[in-house]
Structures are given as C-alpha cells and as structure tokens.
Design an enzyme around this catalytic site. Structure first.
Site, PDB file in Angstrom:
ATOM      1  N   THR A 157       0.880  -1.169   0.000  1.00  9.03           N
ATOM      2  CA  THR A 157       0.000   0.000   0.000  1.00  9.03           C
ATOM      3  C   THR A 157       0.919   1.221   0.000  1.00  9.03           C
ATOM      4  OG1 THR A 157      -0.144   0.145   2.415  1.00  9.03           O
ATOM      5  CG2 THR A 157      -1.807  -1.203   1.304  1.00  9.03           C
ATOM      6  N   HIS A 158       0.527   2.254  -0.724  1.00 10.58           N
ATOM      7  CA  HIS A 158       1.371   3.451  -0.887  1.00 10.58           C
ATOM      8  C   HIS A 158       2.734   3.096  -1.489  1.00 10.58           C
ATOM      9  CE1 HIS A 158      -1.556   5.567   1.660  1.00 10.58           C
ATOM     10  NE2 HIS A 158      -1.496   4.512   2.452  1.00 10.58           N
ATOM     11  N   SER A 279      18.248  -2.062 -25.880  1.00 12.15           N
ATOM     12  CA  SER A 279      18.626  -0.668 -26.055  1.00 12.15           C
ATOM     13  C   SER A 279      19.504  -0.533 -27.294  1.00 12.15           C
ATOM     14  CB  SER A 279      19.389  -0.180 -24.822  1.00 12.15           C
ATOM     15  OG  SER A 279      20.068   1.021 -25.082  1.00 12.15           O
ATOM     16  N   LYS A 285      20.662  -4.000 -21.607  1.00 12.35           N
ATOM     17  CA  LYS A 285      19.262  -3.672 -21.304  1.00 12.35           C
ATOM     18  C   LYS A 285      18.275  -4.668 -21.906  1.00 12.35           C
ATOM     19  CE  LYS A 285      17.569  -0.335 -19.940  1.00 12.35           C
ATOM     20  NZ  LYS A 285      17.415   0.875 -20.769  1.00 12.35           N
ATOM     21  N   ASN A 287      14.167  -4.186 -22.205  1.00 13.05           N
ATOM     22  CA  ASN A 287      13.146  -3.185 -21.895  1.00 13.05           C
ATOM     23  C   ASN A 287      11.730  -3.761 -21.942  1.00 13.05           C
ATOM     24  OD1 ASN A 287      15.160  -1.228 -21.720  1.00 13.05           O
ATOM     25  ND2 ASN A 287      15.015  -0.761 -23.910  1.00 13.05           N
ATOM     26  N   GLU A 292       4.911  -0.824 -21.272  1.00 14.03           N
ATOM     27  CA  GLU A 292       5.089   0.619 -21.407  1.00 14.03           C
ATOM     28  C   GLU A 292       4.183   1.189 -22.496  1.00 14.03           C
ATOM     29  OE1 GLU A 292       9.720   1.058 -19.906  1.00 14.03           O
ATOM     30  OE2 GLU A 292       9.267   1.188 -22.044  1.00 14.03           O
TER      31      GLU A 292
END
Length: 462
Positions: A157-158, A279, A285, A287, A292
């Site tokens: 939470t948060h 990348s 990387k 991704n 996204e």
C-alpha cells in the site's frame, strides 16, 4: 471545382476542392462499409415489405448491395474522396449496378439515421469481440494463478511493503477488474442495440415504414421512441468510450506493476526475449516495451472519451455535422483496446516468468508481518490499539538494532509483553501470515483456492 453532389440542385456551384476534402469522411468511415450495406439491405427489404417499392425492386436492391459487398472484399470497389462518405459511395456504386432503381434505396431514410444505424452495428460487433478478448485475458490470469496459490509476493500500500499475499490472490484482483469490464460492456451493449433506422433526418417520414420490421432484420432489441433523440443520441458512444477507458486503466495498472517487477530493484519477474526489446546503445538492457506501450496508449483512449464529451456538450437537437467527429475516436479506441488486450494476454502467457526464489526471499526481508504480531496479542486479550502501539515500538527499536522481528529472541519478546510465547515465530512466518487471512475474499490459501473455482465458473458464462 469538384463534381456536384446529390443535393446540389439547390446550389449553383460545387464545393471548393479544399472544402470538399475537409468535409469528406470517406477516408475513415469506409470502416463502416459492410455495416452500411447490411443496414441498407434491411432497409430495402422493409421498403418492399411495406409496399413502398415492389418486391422485384427490393430484391434488385438487395442483390446489388451484395455485389457491392463482394466487390469491396475483392478490392474491386475502392471509393475515394469524391464519394464524400461511405453512404454516398455505396449508393452510387449500387446505382451503377442496378440502374435507376438504385435511386429508390434512400426512400424514407436520411444519412442521419443511416450513420447512426451503421455505427451501432459496428460497435455491437466490436463489443462482442472485446468481451471475448477479456475472457482470453481472464483465462490466462487464472491459468497462472492456479500454479501459484502458495507462491508468496510482497503486497503493497502506498508502494510500501504492507503484508505478504498469495501471488494467485494478486493476479485474481485483475481477473475481477476484467470481469467488471466484461459485465460493463454487456450493459453498454444493451443501449448500443437500439435502432434509429426510420427516424429520418429528425422528424420521421411520411412513408408507411415499419421500423420494427427492419430492426428485427438487424437483430436490434428495440427502436428509438423519439426520432429527434434517435438521430442525435451518442450516449452509447460515450458509454463505450468510458468502458474502454476503464479497461485501459486496468491494463495500465497491471502494466505499471510488471514494469516495476521487471526492474533490477524488484527482480520479481524476468521478461522473455519474445516480449522485450533491447537498447540501441546499452547492450545489457532488456526493456518492458509491451507494458510501457499499453500504459502510454491508455491516454489516447482517455482523450477520445474527453473529445466525445466536449463534442456533445453544446449540440442542439437534432443532427449536427460535429457528430462526424465521433468515428475516428471510436475506431481508434476499438483498435487500441483490442491491440492492448491481445498484447497483454500474450505477455502474461508467453512473455514473463516469475522468479520464485526471489519472491520467497522478498517476503522475509521486511516488517510486513508486524500486523500479525498485533493480531497475536489481540487474540490473547490485549486491546488491538494497545497491541498496535506496542508493536510499533518494537519495529522502531528493531530497525535501530538492525534486526527483523524473526530475529528477536523469545526472552526479548516476553520482555515486550508476557503474552508472547514460542509460537510467535510460527505466527509471523510469511506462509502463516498469508494462510491465516482466511476471511472471505482474503489471501488465505483456502480462500484463494475457492476463488479460483469461482473464477472458472465465471469464465464458463458466455
């Protein structure tokens, strides 16, 4: 200057070429062509049924429209901007095929009720397709959940560690979001499936049409009871765009979690090569492009909803050309939602693996069992708020000492409160913390197994 259009005997000259292009919608409403043909076939049948045209004329119109459909499918008929819109394009080609009888098709009909009919037929089909995609998405969630009932994952939470939960329980939260989406679209469908055909331009028609006959041919549940409302209503579009936006909210929330889980900071999942990219400059990387993009595409669907609300907010009755602007937003939202559902379903099914050892470690390296210590005391007669404050102090001193709760000695526990006994260690193990939450709808393993049974039952509903 361009060729005069159908209404142009009222005018002395044709549209300026730039205005013709600006006015035209054929570049995007061609998407509706088969729905336009289907609606026109029902209209032709109704005209013959009511005696407004002869049965021979009705049959000629029906068959001619079917030829237009086949020509379009075979790419032999590809209207351009000179047709202005899909309705004129189809009617023009029909008249070329069947002769002057083609000019009778538009009897007792306006483009206003025609486009409303086409849009509803289109959206009706798309809703059913999206609902099936939601079922596919839900099925994959349940498939993964069934294999991970006793896999634990930190719950937040948060975005702060809160309590450990069953991974299956976490995934089923998204199942239930998608279930509401599925049900919501069914509700939207009921208001999409109302026929405006026969409302005319705005006031009905002088011809003895049978609106219920054509509605039945097109499998509409009802007809609009008010012709003004029938041609100007776009509530069903707003409702669909709202439902589409909520679907995207849910997909975006899951996307955000997957993006976090795949990060080096979390390391809860590994992305497979089939659903990740690299990348252009950093060779190490991998991704999370799929989630996204889903997260990014959510905004465009929100935008179409906002645009439709703005279009409608100031329109006087009845039809206004502003309503032409609903099509591109509908088409793009449909395509976006369908693409995102497909991509996320593939990602879950084939594109990621949960790192079980990392998850098992993650639920042991924090204070997310603190509530269970307070519950332990409360079950032994200590008022919960008092227990809460006691445990808060324990957490504070443990952090200062660089310890977790599991590291405290029994003597230390009993110095905190005499109610503590040796069974405190079992009570605060992550597995027991999860298993103990056996209230209805909780993350306890018994509850999760029953929730999976219920989910399978829900998936069987078509």
């Amino acid at each position: 200057m361009t060729e005069k259009q159908t209404w142009s005997q009222r005018f002395e000259s044709a549209l300026h070429p730039a205005i013709a292009r600006f006015n035209a919608s054929i570049s995007f409403d061609i998407e509706l062509i088969e729905y336009d043909i289907t609606g026109s076939q029902a209209h032709a049948k109704m005209l013959a049924h009511t005696g407004i045209i002869s049965h021979a004329e009705g049959e000629a119109l029906f068959n001619g429209l079917e030829q237009v459909r086949q020509e379009y499918r075979q790419r032999q008929f590809q209207p351009g901007v000179d047709a202005e819109d899909v309705h004129f394009a189809v009617e023009k080609r029909l008249t070329e095929i069947v002769g002057d009888v083609g000019k009778k098709l538009h009897t007792a009909r306006s483009r206003n009720d025609q486009v409303g009919t086409d849009t509803r037929l289109y959206l009706r089909d798309q809703i059913q397709q999206i609902r099936q995609q939601l079922r596919n998405f839900q099925t994959v969630l349940v498939d993964i959940a069934e294999k991970n009932v006793e896999t634990l994952i930190p719950g937040y939470t948060h975005l702060q560690r809160a309590q450990p939960v069953s991974l299956a329980h976490h995934l089923l939260a998204y199942f239930h979001m998608a279930q509401r989406d599925w049900e919501r679209l069914e509700d939207v469908y009921s208001r999409v499936n109302i026929s405006p055909l026969g409302c005319g331009a705005l006031a009905g028609t002088t011809f003895p049409i049978d609106r219920h006959y054509s509605a039945n041919l097109l499998h509409f549940d009802h007809v609009y009871a008010n012709s003004l409302d029938g041609v100007s209503d776009r509530d069903f579009v707003i409702e669909f765009l709202c439902a589409a936006s909520i679907i995207m909210v849910h997909l975006s929330r899951l996307s955000e979690e997957i993006i976090l889980w795949a990060s080096e900071e979390f390391r809860f999942v590994t992305l497979k090569d089939s659903c990740a990219t690299g990348s252009s400059i950093m060779p190490q990387k991998k991704n999370p492009d799929v989630p996204e993009l889903v997260r990014g595409k959510t905004g465009r669907v929100f935008g179409h909803l906002q645009a439709m609300l703005v279009i409608m907010k100031g329109l006087p009755l009845a039809y206004n050309k502003d309503l032409q602007e609903d099509k591109e937003g509908i088409f793009d939202s449909v395509n976006t939602v369908k693409a995102c559902l497909e991509a996320m379903t593939i990602l879950l099914q084939e594109g990621l693996e949960f790192r079980h050892q990392r998850l098992a470690t993650a639920v042991t390296e924090d204070f997310s069992n603190a509530t269970d210590v307070a519950d332990y005391l409360a079950a032994r007669g200590v008022p919960f708020r008092e227990a809460y404050n006691i445990v808060g102090k324990v957490v504070k001193t443990s952090i200062a000492a660089g310890k977790l709760l599991k590291d405290l000695q029994l003597q230390e526990w009993q110095q905190i409160h005499p109610a503590f006994a040796s069974d405190i260690y079992e009570a605060i193990t992550p597995r027991q913390v999860v298993a103990a939450r056996n209230s209805y709808g909780g993350t306890g393993f018994e509850q999760v197994r029953q929730a999976l049974v219920n989910a399978r039952t829900q998936l069987s509903v078509k």
